[in-house]
Scaffold this active site. Structure first.
Site, PDB file in Angstrom:
ATOM      1  N   ASP A  15      -6.269 -20.840 -30.796  1.00  0.00           N
ATOM      2  CA  ASP A  15      -5.846 -19.701 -29.459  1.00  0.00           C
ATOM      3  C   ASP A  15      -4.584 -21.326 -28.275  1.00  0.00           C
ATOM      4  OD1 ASP A  15      -6.651 -18.112 -30.099  1.00  0.00           O
ATOM      5  OD2 ASP A  15      -7.418 -17.549 -27.820  1.00  0.00           O
ATOM      6  N   ARG A  94     -19.574 -27.615 -18.828  1.00  0.00           N
ATOM      7  CA  ARG A  94     -18.634 -27.180 -17.941  1.00  0.00           C
ATOM      8  C   ARG A  94     -18.361 -28.122 -17.151  1.00  0.00           C
ATOM      9  NH1 ARG A  94     -17.445 -25.510 -22.187  1.00  0.00           N
ATOM     10  NH2 ARG A  94     -17.414 -24.068 -23.042  1.00  0.00           N
ATOM     11  N   ASP A 123     -16.953 -18.477 -18.587  1.00  0.00           N
ATOM     12  CA  ASP A 123     -15.733 -20.217 -18.781  1.00  0.00           C
ATOM     13  C   ASP A 123     -14.804 -19.769 -18.011  1.00  0.00           C
ATOM     14  OD1 ASP A 123     -18.170 -21.057 -20.270  1.00  0.00           O
ATOM     15  OD2 ASP A 123     -17.422 -20.547 -21.911  1.00  0.00           O
ATOM     16  N   SER A 179     -18.258 -16.031 -32.558  1.00  0.00           N
ATOM     17  CA  SER A 179     -17.302 -17.121 -31.835  1.00  0.00           C
ATOM     18  C   SER A 179     -18.730 -18.117 -31.283  1.00  0.00           C
ATOM     19  CB  SER A 179     -16.704 -16.802 -30.858  1.00  0.00           C
ATOM     20  OG  SER A 179     -17.071 -16.179 -29.962  1.00  0.00           O
TER      21      SER A 179
END
Lengths: 418, 418, 418, 418
Positions: A15, A94, A123, A179
């Site tokens: 991606d 994050r 996210d 994932s």
């Protein structure tokens, strides 16, 4: 002529490689960025790939120590947990990554930042709220929310075709039917076959933590010393020899290794995303499971009861919800963060634990400096410093409202029941 | 002439037998009372002993079913827990016993009730606040807080001498170096050698739950069905045959047996008594550990996120603190109790679990009636019913405050940091 | 030979004079102590009386400035209020007095402290919890809870007889049919005829604040400047001339005078004492009413919404409850106090107000340093920096749960109603 | 052919008339809807205008009684208030209007609803979240967030030109330099000259409530009787004659009239919109100011202290925030609403009040049925049913933690300070 420099969070996966190529095609110059937060990753290969696709530069920032000291240990201090069980390994990383990315963007003169997050997840929010607070004038390019992009790349085939056209190498490893996101605090599994919340994850999905059934038959003991709620020493035995670690990152990694090999820290939940969707996630959160359990136990010994109650009811859930929702760089999070220190001044002492096939068993705890626990005083057999008659008075005062309530019920012809 | 009838909570142990004799000596008539809340006990022997000492009557009330339905299941519904880990097996039984004792007192015409609780513990408060609410005019005789009594019986020797003098039989079994309290929800261990919080409890202390190290090597699977948050069906396999239980008490006892034999539910903590002392306790809380874990998991699937957050921050800790502190029969507890039902209307579904050597592992969960989880919607691969562009707007609105905060920091020459 | 030195909080009234004499009679040496917290009082007369009765020494400590800076201003910063309306003038003074009394006790070598509080009120608790925290080994002599004392002095006549016998002068002013407690923050009225909560207090009871009906017909305007939530400047007009005060005590007293003469700050409530009794109190709380109102208003302009919500829900009520209950010198109060500063960093600006016959009317507010309010941005007529389309996305995300709820209700055949 | 029927909330003003015409132009059939929530309005003129422009039908629903009974009285019961002072008159009306509009939409077969709210306000959210919950498949047309519309009508001139072209009559009354929203609970003023938060609103802006300076010089007394927290009777004197009203709407309107004429209920604040913008608003909230004040006062007399504290800390702010944010028809609001009833069972009694130039003065309160207040018990002069010695025990237990804290500080060489 370039439309300007963009700093792209580039995982090196399909991606973000496509996004890199697409940004170039759109006329931007791209600085590829990656944060090392302890994930298993071939950073060199990622760099090579990014440069090959056309990135001006590739910057990898080692955030591992900051991550432990500035985020993971405060989370341990506050017993952070989301919806009873999720220790927020992803959310915790994050702010560290967002900060590093903005630092790189500013250093490299980028007017914009970009990422490959999908439009339904947490996210994107966590990153972007961080970006906007850290650099209010930044432009955020989120291709998966841009119709120009997501309509062009509507399926995996479109991505592969574009990769072929652009000469982007595609790893041939069969992609897993879920994932993952990994860092030194945990790994997450979601999507794919996990989307049916009644499907048990296959045994071979789990990557970091030994299956409790396969973990050693012999328990392993350790001791963790906390100062102001922060783990500062971990001692254990390896191959018959006593081991002791004291550096922040070392303590964290030792806790991680011990927990992983003894099957500690797997969970499977359906959680509520900030974006008002429920989603199913499996997590391996070895070090935080162990450290949180030890920290909670020590607090029993050394933390004042009322401070603990206030902290538990207010600070812990608020901290956790804000962290999960990506509000790290916000006035309210700074407000909540300021409460951690004052709650931990007395959290000094040692906890001894045993790990065995998924269990964290408390063996005992002690403190050389704190005085809240006093065995003589608590002892039912001792009357020192305490008159049982006092308790009568205490109860009598509490009973005032109890009696009134019973009388009121009687007066209204009602009856108190279970 | 008698000074009136007293209803004495009589465990049949040394202390309450002495109290019985002493009450008689003081001129009271005594009705001995015992509640069956699932503890291991020889009720016949206790009756015989009480009558032999001089009790007018011995009344044993079977509270097991009420205990499960009226107290333990609501506690499961609300995920009750004290100080992160203690499921309050002792506290939960107290209102049931207090209610039964007052019922007996009223039926038997007793003007007073008495108990053998010490003056430093929680139980005296739990019982007495219940007594006063249920029967505001009751007189409570608490010998261990009455100087006349506790100065006369200052040590074990005084008790034994008095027993000998009164002809009270004393069990010759060597007394354990800790004290216990048992009911169908749990057993507690405290005092004695446990008063040193760094002393690991001896392996042979634990009575109800198999040591994880000794538990079966083969995991055991089960499924629990909840309706409005109450467990209504439990299925498992025994000796190769499928088993299903549905009656409240049966479900609870099956959960208990399954958890016990698989090593689930032991804890060891230092807790804060209501009376402002810290005390160390070890607990075996098999059924509540299993049921709570399953209930929490199901809520992830079927409970609205905001209802859950409100319930978690407010109802659960308040319920738990009040329960622990003995405020069951109080206006505030009734107020909190009234919130459980409205929070649980959607908690319908099944959780599948695996038990293995102390671990409770979630295998999956499902609901036929609730719609909050929608795999298609949550899927990162699907855009159904949801435009990623919406998320941009959502973030933009959240970002207003984030940007302002960043700008304010800049304007003041400060910097946002981790 | 003396049994040791006692530091007695001596108001100079009948009760404490009797206590002084009684303590001497019991064999103690007595240091009489008084704190000046702004009450109307003849300190010289009190000193003379105490010495005449037999006190070794009389110490009056001027606490007015500390009271304002260390307690009253933090209370303004946190918008302290008990049960919606009581600004806690009495409770706020107690820690200041307790601290001063312990300081005197330590300096004078007193092993004990004593006070004249009754056994049903809040003040005994507030004082004594302070005493014990400040000097854990102190002995507290509370005659009104000591049967030897309260049984001897069962009625006013006993007190007067004893005064006569001991030659203690008794003020001949007819005692009011209520009791009062005064300091620079307020005056309280309770007991006596006020014990009937449906009795309207007589007009001549109120002492400090002009009756709104008698207040000036012309409004009076003022402006208050806050820095980090603390009032640092107050400007107004007197006799046509502009006035400005900036010292902490001056600002407080100016606020007090302005509010008092304009009828601002009277209340009449039934409140809940810590000790589980309800009691009726009337209060004149002029300065805090004015300052709190101005502070709350400024926060609207300059305090972040989420910080405010967290502070309002958690810090303000907890601070207030703990303050009311006398927990000032406690771990939990220190914890809560540590949250005030971080909540007030942005509370900088000016509020303009009008006082008129009991009304506090906001005329406007402004800040030169804070940026949270932006008229252009808020304006319905402007689209600057904000796309209305963003709001659609914001609503769409919120609507996910709304739609699911509507669908769930439909699926269950239920209907959403008002 | 029509694109389908749309139900438009049509205020009869310029904006919604333009929207009506535009919807027709876009090919929709339009049902004009108006809710009577007590605002001053010429409903007949509005109907005539709507039909003239081309609406298929005009439906006006009288919601006044439902508004009072289903929303305003629960708000009184729960003491609803936003950011300390705003009683949420606008927010409270929204669910009533949304419900009525969806009812009309369903009855008239409309697939869509439309409104004229701007894209920066709270009301769009309140309406739309209601629409989606009440009718999950509804389509919402919000022209002020639709670029096609808002780009076409970028200024007032565009609207007037379009009105002229479509023959829509435009009221010639000079528009006020602020906008208002009115219903029986309040009127709001915002925008225009009020956008400068330091501008004092002009005297002639205020419409409903008499300026305190112009209010009668003679106070007016009244009494309000509550049952379960709901005002059920209001008595006062008019022209020398006693008046009594008991119907819900009558009580509310009488409270409104009394408060309005005595200058009660004006406020001026800067508040936080849900949408993360601050905005300045002035409100005249006469009836809610009076009723809330009376209700709070009665609770002091009859509501259990702990129930009140729990309700105050949790239910009131959560209810208020959810109401303000438009979450009325949501799982979490239903959850919170379910807590109002259980908190109000004892709120029975009467409050006597005096109104005078903006002041609401409590004269007294009483209850014939509740027993929580007991003057004898509270009296400092009485020892009935209460031993002062009990208080010593109560304090001793509380002092355990106080002493430990003092000792810990000493041991660490620290000092407790103010």
């Amino acid at each position: 002529m370039s439309k300007g420099k963009v700093c792209l969070a580039d995982s090196g996966g399909l991606d973000t490689s496509i996004i890199l190529a697409w940004l170039l095609e759109e006329g931007y110059e791209v600085v590829a960025f990656m944060a090392d937060v302890g994930q298993e990753e071939d950073f060199e290969a990622a760099e090579k790939k990014a440069i090959a696709i056309g990135a001006t530069k590739y910057v990898c920032v080692d955030c591992r120590e900051d991550f432990v000291k500035d985020v993971l240990y405060p989370a341990v201090q506050v017993n952070a947990v989301y919806e009873d069980i999720y220790l927020m390994g992803t959310a915790l990383a994050r702010p560290v990554i967002a900060k590093a990315q903005i630092d790189v963007a500013e250093k490299e003169g980028c007017f914009a930042v970009s990422h490959g997050c999908t439009g339904k997840g947490n996210d994107q929010i966590r990153f972007e709220l961080g970006f906007y607070a850290l650099k209010p004038d930044v432009k955020v390019i989120a291709p998966w929310r841009d119709p120009v992009f997501f309509e062009r790349f509507a399926g995996r085939k479109d991505l592969l075709d574009y990769a072929a056209a652009k000469g982007i190498p595609v790893t041939q490893t069969k992609s897993k039917p879920w994932s993952t996101d990994e860092n030194q605090a945990h790994i997450s599994y979601e999507a794919g076959i996990l989307e049916d919340p009644d499907t048990t994850p296959p045994k071979d999905m789990w990557k970091l933590i030994t299956d409790p059934e396969d973990a050693p038959d012999t328990p392993e003991d350790l001791a963790i010393v906390f100062e102001k709620g922060v783990p500062v020493k971990l001692t254990y035995t390896e191959a018959g020899a006593p081991k002791e670690v004291t550096k922040p990152l070392d303590v964290f990694m030792a806790a991680s290794n011990l927990a992983r090999r003894n099957g500690v820290g797997r969970i499977d939940i359906v959680e509520d995303r900030y974006i008002n969707l429920k989603s199913r996630g499996c997590y391996e959160q070895a070090p935080l499971t162990l450290l949180r359990r030890a920290h909670v136990d020590l607090e029993g010994l050394v933390l004042d009861k009322e401070v603990r109650y206030l902290r538990d009811q207010f600070v812990t859930p608020t901290y956790s919800r804000l962290m999960y929702n990506g509000a790290y760089f916000s006035p309210e999070f700074d407000f909540i963060k300021s409460m951690i220190g004052p709650s931990q001044t007395s959290v000094n002492g040692q906890v001894r634990l045993r790990l065995y096939k998924g269990n964290v068993i408390i063996l005992g705890r002690s403190s050389e400096t704190e005085n809240l626990y006093d065995p003589t005083e608590s002892s039912m057999d001792e009357l020192t410093g305490f008159s049982p008659v006092d308790t009568s008075g205490f109860i009598a005062i509490q009973a005032i409202r109890a009696k009134k309530y019973g009388e009121a019920k009687k007066a209204k012809g009602e009856k108190l029941t279970l």
